[in-house]
Design a protein around this motif. Structure first.
Motif, PDB file in Angstrom:
ATOM      1  N   SER A   1       0.927  -1.211   0.144  1.00 33.13           N
ATOM      2  CA  SER A   1      -0.017  -0.090  -0.024  1.00 33.13           C
ATOM      3  C   SER A   1       0.973   1.144   0.016  1.00 33.13           C
ATOM      4  CB  SER A   1      -0.832  -0.060   0.998  1.00 33.13           C
ATOM      5  OG  SER A   1      -1.889   1.192   1.313  1.00 33.13           O
TER       6      SER A   1
ATOM      7  N   GLU B   1      -0.975   4.165   0.113  1.00 29.61           N
ATOM      8  CA  GLU B   1      -2.107   4.908   0.517  1.00 29.61           C
ATOM      9  C   GLU B   1      -2.270   5.294   1.843  1.00 29.61           C
ATOM     10  OE1 GLU B   1      -3.973   6.585  -2.091  1.00 29.61           O
ATOM     11  OE2 GLU B   1      -2.878   5.454  -3.530  1.00 29.61           O
TER      12      GLU B   1
ATOM     13  N   THR C   1      -6.195   1.948   3.349  1.00 26.75           N
ATOM     14  CA  THR C   1      -6.288   0.804   2.567  1.00 26.75           C
ATOM     15  C   THR C   1      -7.587  -0.151   3.117  1.00 26.75           C
ATOM     16  OG1 THR C   1      -3.792   0.635   2.656  1.00 26.75           O
ATOM     17  CG2 THR C   1      -4.959  -1.415   2.018  1.00 26.75           C
TER      18      THR C   1
END
Length: 144
Positions: free
Chosen positions: A109, A111, A114
């Motif tokens: 990830s 971000e 998630t």
């Protein structure tokens, strides 16, 4: 010549209150060269986590100086992982294991948020392992 042997045993206990404050306790032990414990030191620290509102069935921890929120736990199938202050340069991976230690999912990830889909797996207990910038934490996840 008396050498002092210092062993650091860290026990981190995280407390979350309605005021969104995380408290952690670190316990340090020191031993003499004969193996006798001569010092026990308890260090308590608190940190305000106001980046995210409190969510139902949410658990939080601090990893690599970032606050992680995981919710809902127990889950019906979808789990959300939020990392406060996540930057593009942060390296984050998440793995889901069953209770037998078999790896079921790996998510890389980049971000801040998630979503993890566990809806295709049977009800029971799973282990979520998060690696953030080389530091690890593990969570027990219950799927209902």
């Amino acid at each position: 010549m008396n050498l002092l042997v210092k062993i650091l045993v860290t026990v981190v206990i995280v407390f979350i209150t309605n005021a969104q404050v995380v408290s952690s306790r670190t316990i340090n032990y020191s031993y003499d060269d004969a193996g006798n414990r001569i010092l026990r030191e308890i260090v308590i620290s608190t940190q305000k986590i106001s980046e995210f509102p409190v969510k139902a069935n949410c658990v939080s921890d601090i990893l690599a100086e970032k606050t992680i929120h995981i919710y809902p736990n127990p889950t019906k199938g979808y789990l959300k992982v939020e990392i406060a202050g996540h930057m593009d340069s942060d390296l984050c991976s998440m793995q889901i294991f069953n209770v037998d230690g078999i790896q079921l999912l790996t998510i890389i990830s980049s971000e801040q948020e998630t979503d993890i889909d566990l809806s295709g797996y049977s009800n029971g207990m799973y282990i979520l392992q998060i690696c953030l910038n080389g530091e690890y934490t593990s969570w027990k996840i219950i799927k209902e």
